[in-house]
Scaffold this motif. Structure first.
Motif, mmCIF file in Angstrom:
data_model
loop_
_atom_site.group_PDB
_atom_site.id
_atom_site.type_symbol
_atom_site.label_atom_id
_atom_site.label_comp_id
_atom_site.label_asym_id
_atom_site.label_seq_id
_atom_site.Cartn_x
_atom_site.Cartn_y
_atom_site.Cartn_z
ATOM 1 N N UNK A 47 0.845 -1.194 0.000
ATOM 2 C CA UNK A 47 0.000 0.000 0.000
ATOM 3 C C UNK A 47 0.879 1.243 0.000
ATOM 4 N N UNK A 48 0.260 2.387 0.067
ATOM 5 C CA UNK A 48 0.970 3.646 -0.122
ATOM 6 C C UNK A 48 2.039 3.889 0.931
ATOM 7 N N UNK A 49 1.831 3.419 2.163
ATOM 8 C CA UNK A 49 2.769 3.690 3.245
ATOM 9 C C UNK A 49 3.854 2.635 3.388
ATOM 10 N N UNK A 50 3.802 1.581 2.595
ATOM 11 C CA UNK A 50 4.776 0.502 2.712
ATOM 12 C C UNK A 50 6.025 0.793 1.901
ATOM 13 N N UNK A 51 7.119 0.183 2.326
ATOM 14 C CA UNK A 51 8.390 0.323 1.626
ATOM 15 C C UNK A 51 8.835 -1.049 1.135
ATOM 16 N N UNK A 52 8.691 -1.344 -0.152
ATOM 17 C CA UNK A 52 9.160 -2.628 -0.681
ATOM 18 C C UNK A 52 10.678 -2.714 -0.613
ATOM 19 N N UNK A 356 -6.139 7.796 -8.193
ATOM 20 C CA UNK A 356 -4.932 7.201 -7.615
ATOM 21 C C UNK A 356 -5.172 6.787 -6.166
ATOM 22 N N UNK A 357 -5.832 7.655 -5.387
ATOM 23 C CA UNK A 357 -6.084 7.353 -3.978
ATOM 24 C C UNK A 357 -6.892 6.068 -3.846
ATOM 25 N N UNK A 358 -7.862 5.879 -4.699
ATOM 26 C CA UNK A 358 -8.688 4.672 -4.626
ATOM 27 C C UNK A 358 -7.874 3.425 -4.978
ATOM 28 N N UNK A 359 -7.017 3.539 -5.980
ATOM 29 C CA UNK A 359 -6.245 2.376 -6.421
ATOM 30 C C UNK A 359 -5.214 1.930 -5.394
ATOM 31 N N UNK A 360 -4.648 2.875 -4.627
ATOM 32 C CA UNK A 360 -3.584 2.527 -3.675
ATOM 33 C C UNK A 360 -4.116 2.327 -2.265
ATOM 34 N N UNK A 361 -5.437 2.287 -2.103
ATOM 35 C CA UNK A 361 -6.012 2.019 -0.800
ATOM 36 C C UNK A 361 -5.931 3.175 0.163
ATOM 37 N N UNK A 362 -5.811 4.401 -0.349
ATOM 38 C CA UNK A 362 -5.740 5.585 0.504
ATOM 39 C C UNK A 362 -7.113 6.253 0.558
ATOM 40 N N UNK A 363 -7.393 7.005 1.627
ATOM 41 C CA UNK A 363 -8.644 7.764 1.667
ATOM 42 C C UNK A 363 -8.627 8.867 0.624
ATOM 43 N N UNK A 364 -9.789 9.396 0.234
ATOM 44 C CA UNK A 364 -9.804 10.499 -0.739
ATOM 45 C C UNK A 364 -8.974 11.669 -0.232
ATOM 46 N N UNK A 365 -8.227 12.330 -1.107
ATOM 47 C CA UNK A 365 -7.352 13.415 -0.658
ATOM 48 C C UNK A 365 -8.144 14.590 -0.094
ATOM 49 N N UNK A 366 -7.740 15.117 1.064
ATOM 50 C CA UNK A 366 -8.413 16.298 1.618
ATOM 51 C C UNK A 366 -8.063 17.544 0.822
ATOM 52 N N UNK A 406 -0.151 -3.394 -11.496
ATOM 53 C CA UNK A 406 0.903 -3.992 -10.679
ATOM 54 C C UNK A 406 0.458 -4.271 -9.259
ATOM 55 N N UNK A 407 -0.587 -3.570 -8.786
ATOM 56 C CA UNK A 407 -1.091 -3.694 -7.419
ATOM 57 C C UNK A 407 -0.042 -3.297 -6.394
ATOM 58 N N UNK A 408 0.882 -2.453 -6.777
ATOM 59 C CA UNK A 408 1.891 -1.914 -5.859
ATOM 60 C C UNK A 408 1.670 -0.410 -5.775
ATOM 61 N N UNK A 409 1.159 0.053 -4.634
ATOM 62 C CA UNK A 409 0.819 1.461 -4.490
ATOM 63 C C UNK A 409 1.790 2.248 -3.656
ATOM 64 N N UNK A 410 2.948 1.687 -3.348
ATOM 65 C CA UNK A 410 3.927 2.373 -2.503
ATOM 66 C C UNK A 410 4.465 3.618 -3.191
ATOM 67 N N UNK A 411 4.495 4.722 -2.446
ATOM 68 C CA UNK A 411 5.038 5.936 -3.070
ATOM 69 C C UNK A 411 6.555 5.886 -3.179
ATOM 70 N N UNK A 412 7.204 4.958 -2.456
ATOM 71 C CA UNK A 412 8.648 4.815 -2.609
ATOM 72 C C UNK A 412 8.999 4.284 -3.993
ATOM 73 N N UNK A 413 8.082 3.562 -4.616
ATOM 74 C CA UNK A 413 8.308 3.107 -5.989
ATOM 75 C C UNK A 413 8.349 4.306 -6.932
#
Length: 616
Positions: A47-52, A356-366, A406-413
């Motif tokens: 997910x978005x907060x993970x680091x592969x 993008x938020x929906x695809x990476x499992x994040x809440x809608x951006x404020x 890819x189902x990889x939503x990490x922003x580190x990617x």
């Protein structure tokens, strides 16, 4: 299909027993901690907060670079003719390298300080139409001698000044117009504007970004229709007919060691594969002299040796820098034209943020994250203008789609992808290689790409009631006038003379920019013709934007890094800024933004290796 499902530790993911991570979301999500979890998050390997692992970040970062490659390369190649560079592939390669480099900088800025979603930044087609309109003014039309390859000496000072003064004019227009985007973003005006800009404004605007470019695409494809249709056929074959065909590839895993896994090659790289195959086919026909050797013969430009000297002339390493083409110049006509492109780009980017938020499992951006994202995109356009790409930057929709594949939503990617873009921008031979692609191959790619962009604009009509005669009139009239008015103005520029040169240029640029004409008419008609909010699509449109709340998850995803806003700069004055994250007032036992550890392998305790085999 094997129905066995392997469960993974955080982040949650579902993997089919055949070793291929599912790409389609199932179900509607589940409740967790009192909030509804995004459906997509259940199927994410990261997910978005993970680091592969670092090696996986590099591999997936390169994949994002390759996904954006078609759009990144297309923009300089489209502008080359109007910049008088159609016979100077070496300079074209410099422009390609520059847009790679600046896109890398803008991507890193967006991930760290902007909307903070894993979205790649790159050149925008929204700026192409007004740029072409500006360069079509009588004062900027290329001299006849620059169109004849036999008369062009690319190293002569006269020729260099011809193209540099045009790109300097584009630089100045982009830099001034970007200040408008910075103001709209950081002041919070984008949220106010979206109350009046609905699907019936966005649909004709985005559709008319690409529709007027049919002439350019047709001319390039017409160099050799056989090669162009081969490219089109391959892109359609790979992206539509073979996209669900998995190709077995060898991989190495900690548990299974050397084994094969399935990779959806055609779904991930349809454009790149088509370009390479068509390029190779042209090379074979060139070596066998099947293509004519006479420069004036039909099909000569399909030869691969017409630009072969570019690779030998291009330096191995070249560091792009601001002002490399000289001091930018500014004209009123250019600024107003690019501002029309800025508005289109902003609206499209907001839609990308939510997708993008929906695809990476994040809440809608404020709102504060959206404001920062648009502001940083404006800053990116300012940097693009300073470096001299001849274009701006925007969020790339195709890379948002790659997240779903890819189902990889990490922003580190995406951080890795930004670094890859920076390196490719400094590697001069890379830009030179793409500048040598035969013209009909590029033309075939344009035919497909421009058609898809037009369809993306029309897809916004899914929110409105298309059984309504009101909506049919607004959209149809806007599209038709967006094509008819610029066509007439281009043929009769002398009939719009006011006697004031600067005003005449502004009028001509705006009225020959199809997306401005169509978008303006759609905006006026949609906001003045009576119609309910549901009929206009505004009810669904605004409901998506109002779903974001200041929850713990929102603070973790969209808060600024390194404790900014939570440990530092936490005064009451900063909290009133429209782009500043809101303080999360919770007990000390809860984890805040500044205390967030990005779910590394150590924090999860154990990560099954299967989770990292993400369609690789």
């Amino acid at each position: 299909m094997n129905s066995a499902i392997t469960s993974c530790e955080p982040p949650n993911c579902l993997q089919r027993g055949d070793g291929v991570l599912g790409s389609h979301t199932e179900g509607q999500g589940r409740k967790q901690d009192g909030r509804r979890e995004s459906p997509s998050s259940n199927h994410l390997a990261y997910s978005i907060l993970d680091v592969p692992p670092w090696y996986l970040c590099i591999f997936l970062g390169i994949q994002h670079f390759l996904t954006a490659l078609g759009g990144l390369v297309a923009v300089p190649l489209i502008l080359a003719k109007d910049l008088c560079l159609q016979n100077d592939p070496l300079t074209q390669s410099y422009l390609i390298s520059t847009i790679f480099f600046v896109s890398g900088i803008c991507t890193l800025l967006q991930v760290f300080f902007g909307v903070r979603l894993p979205i790649l930044q790159g050149g925008t087609f929204a700026f192409v139409a007004p740029s072409v309109a500006m360069l079509s003014l009588p004062s900027w039309k290329c001299p006849e001698w620059t169109l004849n390859a036999s008369q062009v000496n690319t190293s002569s000072p006269e020729f260099i000044e011809e193209w540099q003064k045009r790109i300097r004019e584009l630089q100045g227009a982009v830099m001034v117009a970007s200040c408008v985007q910075i103001l709209v973003g950081f002041s919070g005006l984008i949220g106010f504007l979206l109350h009046f800009i609905g699907p019936l404004t966005i649909a004709p605007t985005i559709s008319l970004v690409a529709l007027p470019l049919f002439d350019s695409a047709g001319n390039d494809a017409g160099i050799h229709w056989g090669i162009s249709f081969l490219t089109v056929f391959l892109i359609v074959l790979f992206s539509q007919y073979l996209r669900n065909i998995a190709v077995p590839v060898p991989v190495y895993g900690r548990e299974k060691k050397c084994h094969t896994s399935k990779f959806y090659l055609f779904q991930v790289f349809p454009v790149l594969l088509a370009l390479c195959i068509s390029w190779l086919f042209c090379f074979v026909l060139t070596v066998t002299n099947t293509f004519p050797v006479a420069p004036t013969a039909y099909g000569y430009q399909a030869r691969t040796d017409t630009k072969s000297n570019v690779l030998s002339q291009a330096p191995w390493f070249r560091f792009p820098y601001p002002g490399q083409w000289g001091l930018p110049t500014v004209s009123l006509a250019g600024v107003f034209g690019i501002i029309a492109g800025v508005i289109s780009s902003m609206v499209e980017s907001v839609g990308d943020y939510y997708a993008c938020a929906r695809l990476v499992g994040a809440p809608p951006p404020p709102k504060h994250a959206i404001n920062r994202g648009i502001g940083i995109e404006g800053l990116g356009c300012l940097l693009a203008g300073a470096w001299g790409t001849g274009n701006g930057t925007t969020s790339y929709s195709e890379n948002v789609g790659a997240l779903g594949i890819t189902r990889v939503g990490s922003r580190m990617v995406i951080v890795a992808a930004g670094c890859v873009l920076l390196l490719m921008g400094m590697f001069g031979k890379i830009g030179a290689a793409f500048a040598t692609i035969p013209t009909p191959v590029i033309g075939g790619m344009f035919l497909v790409m421009f058609g898809v962009i037009s369809a993306v604009g029309i897809s916004n009509l899914q929110y409105v009631d298309m059984n309504s005669s009101r909506n049919l009139f607004v959209f149809g009239f806007s599209i038709f006038c967006g094509l008819a008015i610029p066509n007439w103005v281009n043929k009769n520029p002398e009939k719009l003379q006011t006697g004031i040169i600067q005003l005449d240029q502004v009028i001509q640029v705006l009225l020959t920019t199809s997306m401005f004409v169509g978008g303006f008419l759609g905006f006026v008609l949609d906001n003045t013709i009576p119609g309910s909010r549901e009929e206009r699509g505004l009810l669904t449109w605004t409901q998506i934007q109002e779903d974001s709340e200041e929850t713990r998850k929102v603070s973790e995803v969209y808060g600024l890094p390194w404790g900014i806003g939570t440990k530092f700069c936490t005064s009451s004055c900063s909290q009133i800024l429209p782009f500043w994250p809101r303080l999360d007032h919770r007990g000390k036992d809860e984890v805040g933004v500044s205390q967030l550890t990005l779910c590394s392998e150590a924090s999860s305790g154990k990560r099954l290796w299967d989770a990292t085999e993400t369609r690789m």
